[in-house]
Design an enzyme around this catalytic site. Structure first.
Site, PDB file in Angstrom:
ATOM      1  N   GLY A 148     -11.940 -42.571  64.818  1.00 42.05           N
ATOM      2  CA  GLY A 148     -12.989 -42.327  63.846  1.00 42.05           C
ATOM      3  C   GLY A 148     -12.552 -42.754  62.454  1.00 42.05           C
ATOM      4  N   CYS A 149     -13.525 -42.840  61.555  1.00 47.33           N
ATOM      5  CA  CYS A 149     -13.235 -43.329  60.205  1.00 47.33           C
ATOM      6  C   CYS A 149     -12.431 -42.322  59.389  1.00 47.33           C
ATOM      7  CB  CYS A 149     -14.530 -43.706  59.499  1.00 47.33           C
ATOM      8  SG  CYS A 149     -15.841 -42.448  59.581  1.00 47.33           S
ATOM      9  N   TYR A 150     -12.895 -41.077  59.328  1.00 45.72           N
ATOM     10  CA  TYR A 150     -12.114 -40.062  58.610  1.00 45.72           C
ATOM     11  C   TYR A 150     -10.713 -39.900  59.208  1.00 45.72           C
ATOM     12  CZ  TYR A 150     -16.249 -38.336  56.024  1.00 45.72           C
ATOM     13  OH  TYR A 150     -17.337 -38.194  55.194  1.00 45.72           O
ATOM     14  N   THR A 152      -8.838 -42.033  60.739  1.00 47.19           N
ATOM     15  CA  THR A 152      -7.993 -43.170  60.372  1.00 47.19           C
ATOM     16  C   THR A 152      -7.402 -42.985  58.984  1.00 47.19           C
ATOM     17  OG1 THR A 152      -9.201 -44.722  61.797  1.00 47.19           O
ATOM     18  CG2 THR A 152      -7.964 -45.669  59.952  1.00 47.19           C
ATOM     19  N   SER A 153      -8.242 -42.604  58.029  1.00 44.43           N
ATOM     20  CA  SER A 153      -7.759 -42.472  56.650  1.00 44.43           C
ATOM     21  C   SER A 153      -6.770 -41.324  56.504  1.00 44.43           C
ATOM     22  CB  SER A 153      -8.936 -42.284  55.689  1.00 44.43           C
ATOM     23  OG  SER A 153      -9.577 -41.035  55.882  1.00 44.43           O
TER      24      SER A 153
END
Length: 346
Positions: A148-150, A152-153
């Protein structure tokens, strides 16, 4: 040439896959699907693709798709992906799934946050597709769960600290801000212009966001023990981008310079992670449209906390770009093929 199908091509992640793969020298897109837009030319749905793609969107028929493709990207909502991924695998196709359906290892955990899983045995077989942490396993996988995007960060931001046991895992707080494209392309009142413009709000407050178990799963593996984090996402009025500010208490005395040295060593040789100089911090505008994750670090000596700031494009490193990176690894291509574009600025 690797023949590739994109299942669920009419969303933002689908069109980003098409944009990135258009420049990939080893890939030919042979099939694109969309239940809502079947029968339409892809360039009609996305005018940015005019004169570059002559493909027509099709209904989702796995056997017909598998006849024309060697590799499958599934860019579908959760549940929809798990209905078709097993069929593609049985037909001998390798898959990168961009949904949440195969990210969690524990079927009970998936059920707690989503619904009962239709094929829990595949949860054990899938590989979590964060290349900087799982490169060797990704290379041999038939099914890669694109992160997911969150997550990953946050995971890239914390990995060196947890791996080296330099922070107390119980003190982690992650505060993330995302552009509106992270909510997808389907119509929702909360994402209308007048609802979002000139505003800035938190959501999923109090440990309610579905990315939490994914973040905790991967951070626990890095830490070598189960951990829980405080995570609060925010919606900001921009198209794309995620900025995560992460706080934790160090286990001993450490300086900003020492942290930078640690991060540079940990991510040495990584094509898509950029560690910024001391005193410099990421901006979403510096990674927009690119597959980079920019990371800045500081020690707050007044409070005794470590502060990590990471920035990604939620649609690229947080979704489609990372999916292409995984495809490259799975097929023995250079990891940066199709992903060399610099950020769009301004």
């Amino acid at each position: 040439m690797l023949k590739v199908a994109i299942v669920g091509a009419s969303g933002y992640t689908g069109v980003e896959l098409l944009r990135l793969l258009h420049c990939h020298p080893e890939v030919a897109i042979t099939c694109v699907t969309s239940e809502q837009s079947a029968g339409k030319a892809i360039s009609e749905v996305f005018p940015t693709l005019r004169s570059r793609y002559n493909l027509v969107l099709e209904n989702l028929e796995p056997v017909r798709i598998a006849d024309r493709a060697d590799f499958i990207f599934t860019a579908l909502p959760h549940k929809a992906a798990m209905e078709v991924v097993p069929t593609f695998l049985k037909l001998g196709k390798r898959v990168v799934d961009l949904s949440a359906d195969y990210r969690l290892r524990d079927a009970k955990e998936y059920e707690a946050w989503y619904e009962p899983h239709m094929n829990p045995t595949l949860l054990e077989q899938s590989v979590y597709g964060l290349p900087e942490l799982r490169r060797e396993k990704i290379a041999g996988a038939d099914l890669v769960a694109n992160p997911g995007c969150y997550p990953t960060s946050v995971i890239l931001g914390l990995a060196p600290l947890l791996k080296k046991k330099l922070i107390d895992p119980a003190t982690i707080i992650a505060d993330s801000k995302s552009g509106v494209s992270g909510a997808g392309r389907s119509a929702k009142v909360d994402n209308l212009y007048c609802e979002v413009n000139d505003g800035f709000k938190a959501y999923g407050v109090g440990g309610a966001h579905r990315h939490i178990p994914e973040i905790e799963q991967e951070l626990s593996l890095l830490a070598g023990k189960q951990l829980k984090i405080s995570f609060t996402p925010h919606l900001v009025p921009m198209d794309r981008g995620i900025l995560s500010t992460i706080y934790a208490t160090p286990t001993g005395a450490v300086s900003s310079a020492e942290l930078l040295e640690l991060y540079r060593a940990y991510y040495q040789g990584e094509a898509f992670v950029r560690i910024l100089p001391e005193g410099s911090f990421p901006s979403t505008s510096h990674v927009r449209g690119s597959n980079f994750c920019d990371i800045g670090l500081a020690v707050d000596n007044r409070t005794g906390r470590v502060v990590v700031v990471s920035a990604i494009d939620n649609l690229i490193k947080g979704a489609s770009g990372q999916a292409v990176q995984n495809m490259n690894i799975m097929n023995g291509f250079p990891e940066n093929l199709g992903l060399e574009a610099l950020a769009l600025f301004p």
